[in-house]
Design a protein around this motif. Sequence first.
Motif, PDB file in Angstrom:
ATOM      1  N   ILE A  73     -21.079 -39.448  12.223  1.00  0.00           N
ATOM      2  CA  ILE A  73     -20.189 -37.956  12.182  1.00  0.00           C
ATOM      3  C   ILE A  73     -20.499 -36.976  11.846  1.00  0.00           C
ATOM      4  O   ILE A  73     -20.188 -36.083  11.555  1.00  0.00           O
ATOM      5  CB  ILE A  73     -18.844 -38.807  10.786  1.00  0.00           C
ATOM      6  N   ARG A  74     -21.369 -37.429  10.974  1.00  0.00           N
ATOM      7  CA  ARG A  74     -22.718 -35.953  10.226  1.00  0.00           C
ATOM      8  C   ARG A  74     -23.168 -35.058  11.357  1.00  0.00           C
ATOM      9  O   ARG A  74     -22.739 -34.371  11.533  1.00  0.00           O
ATOM     10  CB  ARG A  74     -23.036 -36.253   9.026  1.00  0.00           C
ATOM     11  N   LEU A  75     -23.732 -36.083  11.889  1.00  0.00           N
ATOM     12  CA  LEU A  75     -24.200 -34.747  13.362  1.00  0.00           C
ATOM     13  C   LEU A  75     -22.994 -34.748  14.932  1.00  0.00           C
ATOM     14  O   LEU A  75     -23.545 -33.467  14.993  1.00  0.00           O
ATOM     15  CB  LEU A  75     -25.171 -35.774  14.349  1.00  0.00           C
ATOM     16  N   VAL A  76     -21.972 -35.800  14.970  1.00  0.00           N
ATOM     17  CA  VAL A  76     -21.338 -34.609  15.574  1.00  0.00           C
ATOM     18  C   VAL A  76     -20.549 -33.151  15.376  1.00  0.00           C
ATOM     19  O   VAL A  76     -20.313 -32.079  15.787  1.00  0.00           O
ATOM     20  CB  VAL A  76     -20.464 -35.923  15.985  1.00  0.00           C
ATOM     21  N   ASP A  77     -19.704 -33.741  13.625  1.00  0.00           N
ATOM     22  CA  ASP A  77     -19.375 -33.105  13.073  1.00  0.00           C
ATOM     23  C   ASP A  77     -20.257 -31.277  12.738  1.00  0.00           C
ATOM     24  O   ASP A  77     -19.850 -30.312  13.166  1.00  0.00           O
ATOM     25  CB  ASP A  77     -18.846 -32.750  11.833  1.00  0.00           C
ATOM     26  N   GLY A  78     -21.720 -31.319  12.748  1.00  0.00           N
ATOM     27  CA  GLY A  78     -22.646 -30.487  12.996  1.00  0.00           C
ATOM     28  C   GLY A  78     -23.132 -30.430  14.370  1.00  0.00           C
ATOM     29  O   GLY A  78     -23.361 -29.062  14.010  1.00  0.00           O
ATOM     30  N   GLY A  79     -22.428 -30.299  15.068  1.00  0.00           N
ATOM     31  CA  GLY A  79     -22.765 -30.011  16.693  1.00  0.00           C
ATOM     32  C   GLY A  79     -24.255 -30.682  17.145  1.00  0.00           C
ATOM     33  O   GLY A  79     -25.205 -29.405  17.776  1.00  0.00           O
ATOM     34  N   ARG A  80     -25.504 -31.138  16.286  1.00  0.00           N
ATOM     35  CA  ARG A  80     -26.176 -31.255  16.186  1.00  0.00           C
ATOM     36  C   ARG A  80     -26.153 -33.101  17.559  1.00  0.00           C
ATOM     37  O   ARG A  80     -25.855 -33.345  17.516  1.00  0.00           O
ATOM     38  CB  ARG A  80     -27.112 -31.476  15.313  1.00  0.00           C
ATOM     39  N   GLY A  81     -27.785 -33.034  18.144  1.00  0.00           N
ATOM     40  CA  GLY A  81     -28.391 -33.564  18.535  1.00  0.00           C
ATOM     41  C   GLY A  81     -28.967 -34.564  17.742  1.00  0.00           C
ATOM     42  O   GLY A  81     -30.150 -33.963  16.913  1.00  0.00           O
ATOM     43  N   GLY A  82     -29.993 -35.286  18.240  1.00  0.00           N
ATOM     44  CA  GLY A  82     -30.804 -36.417  17.464  1.00  0.00           C
ATOM     45  C   GLY A  82     -30.576 -37.987  17.339  1.00  0.00           C
ATOM     46  O   GLY A  82     -30.301 -37.542  18.426  1.00  0.00           O
ATOM     47  N   THR A  83     -31.369 -38.334  16.787  1.00  0.00           N
ATOM     48  CA  THR A  83     -31.550 -39.787  16.631  1.00  0.00           C
ATOM     49  C   THR A  83     -31.329 -40.752  15.342  1.00  0.00           C
ATOM     50  O   THR A  83     -32.223 -39.932  14.669  1.00  0.00           O
ATOM     51  CB  THR A  83     -32.990 -40.403  16.833  1.00  0.00           C
ATOM     52  N   ILE A  84     -30.346 -41.613  15.519  1.00  0.00           N
ATOM     53  CA  ILE A  84     -30.352 -41.918  13.956  1.00  0.00           C
ATOM     54  C   ILE A  84     -30.404 -43.702  14.044  1.00  0.00           C
ATOM     55  O   ILE A  84     -30.337 -44.755  14.893  1.00  0.00           O
ATOM     56  CB  ILE A  84     -28.637 -42.065  14.224  1.00  0.00           C
ATOM     57  N   ALA A  85     -31.736 -43.611  13.187  1.00  0.00           N
ATOM     58  CA  ALA A  85     -32.263 -45.416  12.965  1.00  0.00           C
ATOM     59  C   ALA A  85     -32.220 -45.611  11.860  1.00  0.00           C
ATOM     60  O   ALA A  85     -32.626 -45.362  11.178  1.00  0.00           O
ATOM     61  CB  ALA A  85     -33.746 -44.991  14.061  1.00  0.00           C
ATOM     62  N   VAL A  86     -31.454 -46.896  11.297  1.00  0.00           N
ATOM     63  CA  VAL A  86     -31.390 -47.288  10.066  1.00  0.00           C
ATOM     64  C   VAL A  86     -31.334 -48.731  10.472  1.00  0.00           C
ATOM     65  O   VAL A  86     -30.682 -49.516  11.595  1.00  0.00           O
ATOM     66  CB  VAL A  86     -29.698 -46.394   9.464  1.00  0.00           C
ATOM     67  N   PRO A  87     -31.653 -49.213   9.733  1.00  0.00           N
ATOM     68  CA  PRO A  87     -32.164 -48.730   8.294  1.00  0.00           C
ATOM     69  C   PRO A  87     -33.811 -48.296   8.885  1.00  0.00           C
ATOM     70  O   PRO A  87     -34.273 -47.678   9.664  1.00  0.00           O
ATOM     71  CB  PRO A  87     -32.638 -50.817   7.407  1.00  0.00           C
ATOM     72  N   LEU A  88     -34.318 -47.902   7.033  1.00  0.00           N
ATOM     73  CA  LEU A  88     -35.770 -47.193   7.583  1.00  0.00           C
ATOM     74  C   LEU A  88     -37.079 -47.918   8.856  1.00  0.00           C
ATOM     75  O   LEU A  88     -37.320 -47.393   9.352  1.00  0.00           O
ATOM     76  CB  LEU A  88     -36.043 -47.548   5.948  1.00  0.00           C
ATOM     77  N   TYR A  89     -37.360 -49.661   8.640  1.00  0.00           N
ATOM     78  CA  TYR A  89     -37.715 -49.802   9.758  1.00  0.00           C
ATOM     79  C   TYR A  89     -37.281 -49.641  11.413  1.00  0.00           C
ATOM     80  O   TYR A  89     -38.069 -49.303  12.125  1.00  0.00           O
ATOM     81  CB  TYR A  89     -37.518 -51.128   9.305  1.00  0.00           C
ATOM     82  N   ALA A  90     -36.039 -49.372  11.385  1.00  0.00           N
ATOM     83  CA  ALA A  90     -35.480 -48.932  12.841  1.00  0.00           C
ATOM     84  C   ALA A  90     -36.635 -47.495  13.008  1.00  0.00           C
ATOM     85  O   ALA A  90     -36.685 -46.999  14.114  1.00  0.00           O
ATOM     86  CB  ALA A  90     -34.377 -48.841  12.821  1.00  0.00           C
ATOM     87  N   ARG A  91     -36.698 -47.109  12.663  1.00  0.00           N
ATOM     88  CA  ARG A  91     -37.384 -45.696  12.813  1.00  0.00           C
ATOM     89  C   ARG A  91     -38.716 -46.092  13.371  1.00  0.00           C
ATOM     90  O   ARG A  91     -39.323 -44.501  14.345  1.00  0.00           O
ATOM     91  CB  ARG A  91     -37.705 -44.293  11.420  1.00  0.00           C
ATOM     92  N   TRP A  92     -39.868 -46.625  12.557  1.00  0.00           N
ATOM     93  CA  TRP A  92     -40.969 -47.779  12.792  1.00  0.00           C
ATOM     94  C   TRP A  92     -41.426 -48.508  13.963  1.00  0.00           C
ATOM     95  O   TRP A  92     -42.216 -48.761  14.291  1.00  0.00           O
ATOM     96  CB  TRP A  92     -40.918 -47.337  12.042  1.00  0.00           C
ATOM     97  N   ILE A  93     -40.087 -48.854  14.580  1.00  0.00           N
ATOM     98  CA  ILE A  93     -40.200 -50.006  15.685  1.00  0.00           C
ATOM     99  C   ILE A  93     -41.441 -49.611  16.519  1.00  0.00           C
ATOM    100  O   ILE A  93     -41.437 -50.774  16.820  1.00  0.00           O
ATOM    101  CB  ILE A  93     -38.683 -50.218  15.564  1.00  0.00           C
ATOM    102  N   ASP A  94     -41.154 -48.193  16.808  1.00  0.00           N
ATOM    103  CA  ASP A  94     -41.472 -47.962  18.379  1.00  0.00           C
ATOM    104  C   ASP A  94     -43.230 -48.698  18.246  1.00  0.00           C
ATOM    105  O   ASP A  94     -44.390 -48.829  19.127  1.00  0.00           O
ATOM    106  CB  ASP A  94     -42.073 -46.487  18.125  1.00  0.00           C
ATOM    107  N   VAL A  95     -44.327 -48.339  16.678  1.00  0.00           N
ATOM    108  CA  VAL A  95     -44.760 -48.669  15.748  1.00  0.00           C
ATOM    109  C   VAL A  95     -45.723 -50.235  16.729  1.00  0.00           C
ATOM    110  O   VAL A  95     -47.439 -50.781  17.015  1.00  0.00           O
ATOM    111  CB  VAL A  95     -45.598 -48.863  15.010  1.00  0.00           C
TER     112      VAL A  95
END
Length: 369
Positions: free
Chosen positions: A308-330
Amino acid sequence: MVQTIPAKMPEGAIVSGVEKPWHHYLTLDLIVNVLSYTVLHPFVAWMIPLCLRAQATPYDHPSMYVTVAWASLLTVYGILGLINDRIAYGPPREVDLSEEVIVITGGASGLGALIAEVYGMRNANIAVLDVKKFSEDEAEEKGIAYYECDVGDPKQVEAAGKRIVEDLGVPTILINNAGIVHGKSLLELSSEEIEKTFRINTLSHFHTLRAFLPGMLEEERGTVVTVSSVLGHLGAANLSDYTASKAALLAMHASLEAELARDPRGQYIRTILCKPGQFSTPMFANVKTPSAFLAPVLAPVDIAKEIIRLVDGGRGGTIAVPLYARWIDVLGVLPAGLQYLVRRWSGVDNAMAGVNPSSAKKVGTEKKG
């Protein structure tokens, strides 16, 4: 299910009748979140040298050098992050909910229902596509238009799309959330179950994009949300069909972004990729996270508020939570032996051991990471 928690908690918090110690709720994500608003926040960091100057600390004092350098580093890092997002996702688009039409698939329960109800309370134009049928009274009470539709069937999606345009207008926000899981081993899965998983988890995204993206391009405004999963990167035992269907969404979303970049009208469309970890939904009630500290179980609201935060702000992006999900590509660039040890330690391949496949099938539209 709503639980009543007493105003004064005992020594350990009680959840579902089980007393848990206070440190059960201490997670790496919570610690990082607190730090990000304190010592890791540029504004707070700049307060330190200002306070030192208020105490008449000389400019050439070592403490001034250290604190100014730290504040400058955080400031530069923050600015680079903003530049990175601008290059990757473009500038935010203006969003006026009174002029937007939001379509949510799988919005009868779980994450989709939560997002739909939040926007319904804000008097937005909401259309939910789901196989579950709702009464007119219930739909009116929630402020949501429900359309009975199997999103895995392109003809039903096309028909529902035409009705939405007639009833509400041209959809400009699409949240592809519908999904199912069977929780069986590869050899236990029937051909029908495998096909159903891909129809709902993967092909539905193609059907809805083909139905609603042309209208967004004509309107020159829109937001597309793809709900995938961190398991799309990992794979997991007894989830071969689910993880494969979610991995396909990662590639599909990247291809969608590439195609929008080639279309002049695509610059007005924002894309959001959501790849969360484990959800706390009924059909995964028996799944235990290997580490509540490093990999906490998410509540649907944790993901809903980010979307909702990104949609309301008209922004694109990636939502990766919890924290480990941001670094799973490693994990994918580590030596194979080390990857094996990480999987063994994490317990990802044993997570489904306590899940009854029959109960998983009963709740087909709920989400899990």
